[in-house]
Every structure is written in C-alpha cells, then in structure tokens.
Write a protein that holds these residues in place. Structure first.
Motif, PDB file in Angstrom:
ATOM      1  N   MET A 198       0.858  -1.185   0.000  1.00  0.00           N
ATOM      2  CA  MET A 198       0.000   0.000   0.000  1.00  0.00           C
ATOM      3  C   MET A 198       0.895   1.235   0.000  1.00  0.00           C
ATOM      4  N   ILE A 199       0.676   2.112  -0.978  1.00  0.00           N
ATOM      5  CA  ILE A 199       1.561   3.252  -1.196  1.00  0.00           C
ATOM      6  C   ILE A 199       0.955   4.520  -0.597  1.00  0.00           C
ATOM      7  N   CYS A 200       1.748   5.212   0.209  1.00  0.00           N
ATOM      8  CA  CYS A 200       1.310   6.487   0.786  1.00  0.00           C
ATOM      9  C   CYS A 200       1.143   7.509  -0.335  1.00  0.00           C
ATOM     10  N   LYS A 201       0.011   8.195  -0.358  1.00  0.00           N
ATOM     11  CA  LYS A 201      -0.283   9.147  -1.419  1.00  0.00           C
ATOM     12  C   LYS A 201       0.578  10.405  -1.342  1.00  0.00           C
ATOM     13  N   LEU A 202       1.167  10.668  -0.166  1.00  0.00           N
ATOM     14  CA  LEU A 202       1.961  11.883  -0.023  1.00  0.00           C
ATOM     15  C   LEU A 202       3.440  11.633  -0.294  1.00  0.00           C
ATOM     16  N   CYS A 203       4.047  10.705   0.435  1.00  0.00           N
ATOM     17  CA  CYS A 203       5.497  10.486   0.295  1.00  0.00           C
ATOM     18  C   CYS A 203       5.839   9.389  -0.698  1.00  0.00           C
ATOM     19  N   GLY A 204       4.868   8.563  -1.073  1.00  0.00           N
ATOM     20  CA  GLY A 204       5.100   7.531  -2.072  1.00  0.00           C
ATOM     21  C   GLY A 204       5.768   6.276  -1.565  1.00  0.00           C
ATOM     22  N   THR A 205       5.955   6.142  -0.252  1.00  0.00           N
ATOM     23  CA  THR A 205       6.586   4.937   0.288  1.00  0.00           C
ATOM     24  C   THR A 205       5.546   3.845   0.510  1.00  0.00           C
ATOM     25  N   ARG A 206       6.022   2.601   0.494  1.00  0.00           N
ATOM     26  CA  ARG A 206       5.149   1.463   0.776  1.00  0.00           C
ATOM     27  C   ARG A 206       5.021   1.315   2.291  1.00  0.00           C
ATOM     28  N   SER A 207       3.823   1.333   2.785  1.00  0.00           N
ATOM     29  CA  SER A 207       3.625   1.326   4.235  1.00  0.00           C
ATOM     30  C   SER A 207       2.186   0.940   4.555  1.00  0.00           C
ATOM     31  N   LEU A 208       1.954   0.601   5.816  1.00  0.00           N
ATOM     32  CA  LEU A 208       0.594   0.418   6.299  1.00  0.00           C
ATOM     33  C   LEU A 208      -0.082   1.782   6.324  1.00  0.00           C
ATOM     34  N   LEU A 209      -1.182   1.920   5.631  1.00  0.00           N
ATOM     35  CA  LEU A 209      -1.843   3.216   5.536  1.00  0.00           C
ATOM     36  C   LEU A 209      -2.827   3.421   6.687  1.00  0.00           C
ATOM     37  N   GLN A 210      -2.884   4.655   7.152  1.00  0.00           N
ATOM     38  CA  GLN A 210      -3.782   5.044   8.225  1.00  0.00           C
ATOM     39  C   GLN A 210      -5.142   5.441   7.648  1.00  0.00           C
ATOM     40  N   ARG A 211      -6.155   5.388   8.479  1.00  0.00           N
ATOM     41  CA  ARG A 211      -7.474   5.899   8.078  1.00  0.00           C
ATOM     42  C   ARG A 211      -7.453   7.410   8.280  1.00  0.00           C
ATOM     43  N   SER A 212      -7.131   8.104   7.219  1.00  0.00           N
ATOM     44  CA  SER A 212      -6.901   9.546   7.283  1.00  0.00           C
ATOM     45  C   SER A 212      -8.210  10.316   7.139  1.00  0.00           C
ATOM     46  N   HIS A 213      -8.346  11.372   7.925  1.00  0.00           N
ATOM     47  CA  HIS A 213      -9.453  12.304   7.740  1.00  0.00           C
ATOM     48  C   HIS A 213      -9.131  13.200   6.549  1.00  0.00           C
ATOM     49  N   ILE A 214     -10.122  13.490   5.748  1.00  0.00           N
ATOM     50  CA  ILE A 214      -9.951  14.472   4.681  1.00  0.00           C
ATOM     51  C   ILE A 214     -10.263  15.845   5.250  1.00  0.00           C
ATOM     52  N   ILE A 215     -11.443  16.004   5.816  1.00  0.00           N
ATOM     53  CA  ILE A 215     -11.757  17.180   6.637  1.00  0.00           C
ATOM     54  C   ILE A 215     -11.444  16.797   8.075  1.00  0.00           C
ATOM     55  N   PRO A 216     -10.600  17.563   8.775  1.00  0.00           N
ATOM     56  CA  PRO A 216     -10.122  17.156  10.102  1.00  0.00           C
ATOM     57  C   PRO A 216     -11.239  16.899  11.107  1.00  0.00           C
ATOM     58  N   GLU A 217     -10.970  15.997  12.034  1.00  0.00           N
ATOM     59  CA  GLU A 217     -11.964  15.589  13.013  1.00  0.00           C
ATOM     60  C   GLU A 217     -12.447  16.750  13.875  1.00  0.00           C
ATOM     61  N   PHE A 218     -11.585  17.735  14.163  1.00  0.00           N
ATOM     62  CA  PHE A 218     -12.023  18.829  15.047  1.00  0.00           C
ATOM     63  C   PHE A 218     -13.176  19.625  14.416  1.00  0.00           C
ATOM     64  N   CYS A 219     -13.306  19.579  13.089  1.00  0.00           N
ATOM     65  CA  CYS A 219     -14.387  20.290  12.417  1.00  0.00           C
ATOM     66  C   CYS A 219     -15.739  19.609  12.618  1.00  0.00           C
ATOM     67  N   PHE A 220     -15.731  18.349  13.076  1.00  0.00           N
ATOM     68  CA  PHE A 220     -16.971  17.602  13.286  1.00  0.00           C
ATOM     69  C   PHE A 220     -17.490  17.729  14.724  1.00  0.00           C
ATOM     70  N   THR A 221     -16.716  18.327  15.606  1.00  0.00           N
ATOM     71  CA  THR A 221     -17.056  18.355  17.037  1.00  0.00           C
ATOM     72  C   THR A 221     -18.452  18.895  17.289  1.00  0.00           C
ATOM     73  N   ASP A 222     -18.807  20.005  16.645  1.00  0.00           N
ATOM     74  CA  ASP A 222     -20.105  20.634  16.885  1.00  0.00           C
ATOM     75  C   ASP A 222     -21.259  19.909  16.223  1.00  0.00           C
ATOM     76  N   LEU A 223     -20.968  18.868  15.451  1.00  0.00           N
ATOM     77  CA  LEU A 223     -22.033  18.095  14.806  1.00  0.00           C
ATOM     78  C   LEU A 223     -22.488  16.922  15.664  1.00  0.00           C
TER      79      LEU A 223
END
Length: 235
Positions: A1-26
């Motif tokens: 699995m290739i990291c979309k930012l650095c291009g290295t092969r690694s276990l990928l994290q479940r990344s937020h696209i819109i950061p989690e702090f923006c969901f707090t008030d929801l």
C-alpha cells in the motif's frame, strides 16, 4: 500500500480528509452526527466519526496533523480589526502553517475515492500541491489562494454544518467551495495568480487573515442544499 503523499510502501492510516475537530459541533450526546443527503439511495443517517479513508502512512499522517492542531486554535485570543461592518481582520495567524493546512484539505479531497469528494479534481495541480505539502512550502499568498467567509447567524459563527465540496467558476478560474469549521472556504485553482478583486481577502504572508462575514441562512450553497432536501421530504 503506497502512501499518497510520500510515495513509500507502508501500512496506511485511516486519514481524515476534513479534520476531526471540524466535526465536534455536529456530534450529539451519543457522539453521533446526523447525515443529510440528496442522493436517492440514502446513506446511513448517523455517523460516529468524520469521513476517513486509507491514504497516508503514519509519518505523513503526523506531518499533516500538526497543521490541523494549529488550525484548530489558530484564531483563539488573536487581535482583530473591523475596518468594515462585514469584514474582520485577524492578526498573527501563522501563514505557513495555516496555508499548508488549507492546501492539505483540498489535496486530500482531490485524491480521495469517496463519493463525497467526487467534485474535487485538481488534475495537474494535484501533484504540484502535493509537492508543496511534502516540502512544507506554502507558496505565495496569490498562488492557489483561499477566500474565507465566516458563516454568521445571530452574531455567532455556525460551526454545525459540513457540506459536500462543490466545483464552480470564479473570475475565469476553477473554484472549489468547502463548508467546514463555521466557514466557507473558496479555493481558486489555476496556473494564474489571484485576480485583483480578491487580493485583499486572502491569508497574507504578513500573517493577517481577512474574513468576510456572510449570512448563514442566505449562503447560496446551503440554501440550494436545503431546498433540495425539502423537495425530497428530508428536511
């Protein structure tokens, strides 16, 4: 699995696209948020986490999280000016960190395969912005400018709404409109620099940010969404 930012092969994290702090008030008492959709096939009505996708390695996830941490408190305790009734100027907003935060949200939306971000497609600009993030280079204020609008109702910023990003055209350039964190962020994406009409409304390299106050209820993007929901009997 290739990291979309650095291009290295690694276990990928479940990344937020819109950061989690923006969901707090929801979130409600059960840490669930209501999902409203105009899709005929209604998705789940409640979610317990912000939108995530496996995109980044742990190292790159940490790299972007520092910008998110900064952005979550970027306006706290800052000196402000109100030169006009509908304009707020915030001082001492770290240009580099905040611009890279904004660019990282746009870039992640573009590389995402999720339907929610389907209207965001940066084309050749995707790799350029990726390199800017990777090299921690925010570029000048007029390169990939972002125009922020504070969504106000009853003198308060309305943080409880996140909408699907949409594509538009402004000043002859492709634009993308995001609503999160109580603001509508309008990105201009072009080989050209920011048009004269918006240069005074950008996050500037002198660490000042101009916010235009916008009526939450009369925001065209939100009004159109609410109208479609009502038509479908979902509001």
């Amino acid at each position: 699995m290739i990291c979309k930012l650095c291009g290295t092969r690694s276990l990928l994290q479940r990344s937020h696209i819109i950061p989690e702090f923006c969901f707090t008030d929801l979130y409600g008492q059960k840490h669930r948020m209501r999902v409203l959709s105009t899709e005929e096939k209604m998705p789940r009505q409640f979610e317990q986490k912000g939108i995530r996708e496996r995109l980044l390695c742990a190292s790159c996830e940490t790299k972007l999280s520092k910008y998110e941490t900064y952005a979550s408190t970027a306006f706290d305790g800052k000196e402000t000016e109100t030169p006009l009734e509908n304009v707020i100027i915030i001082k001492d907003v770290d240009y580099k960190q905040f611009k890279l935060f904004l660019l990282s949200v746009l870039w992640r939306a573009s590389i995402s395969t999720l339907e929610f971000f389907s209207q965001v497609n940066l084309g050749p600009h995707e790799d350029i912005i990726r390199d800017m993030i990777l090299l921690e280079n925010p570029g000048c204020a007029e390169r990939y400018p972002v125009i922020p609008f504070a969504l106000i109702e009853d003198e308060k910023i309305q943080c409880g709404v996140i909408t699907q990003p949409s594509r538009t055209k402004l000043y002859g350039q492709i634009g993308y409109r995001f609503v999160f964190g109580g603001f509508m962020w309008v990105y201009l994406v072009s080989r050209c620099f920011a048009p004269e009409e918006v240069k005074s409304l950008l996050l500037m390299e002198d660490n000042t940010l101009c916010l235009v106050k916008a009526d939450f209820r009369n925001c065209g993007l939100i009004k159109e969404f609410a109208k479609n929901l009502k038509r479908m009997g979902r509001l």
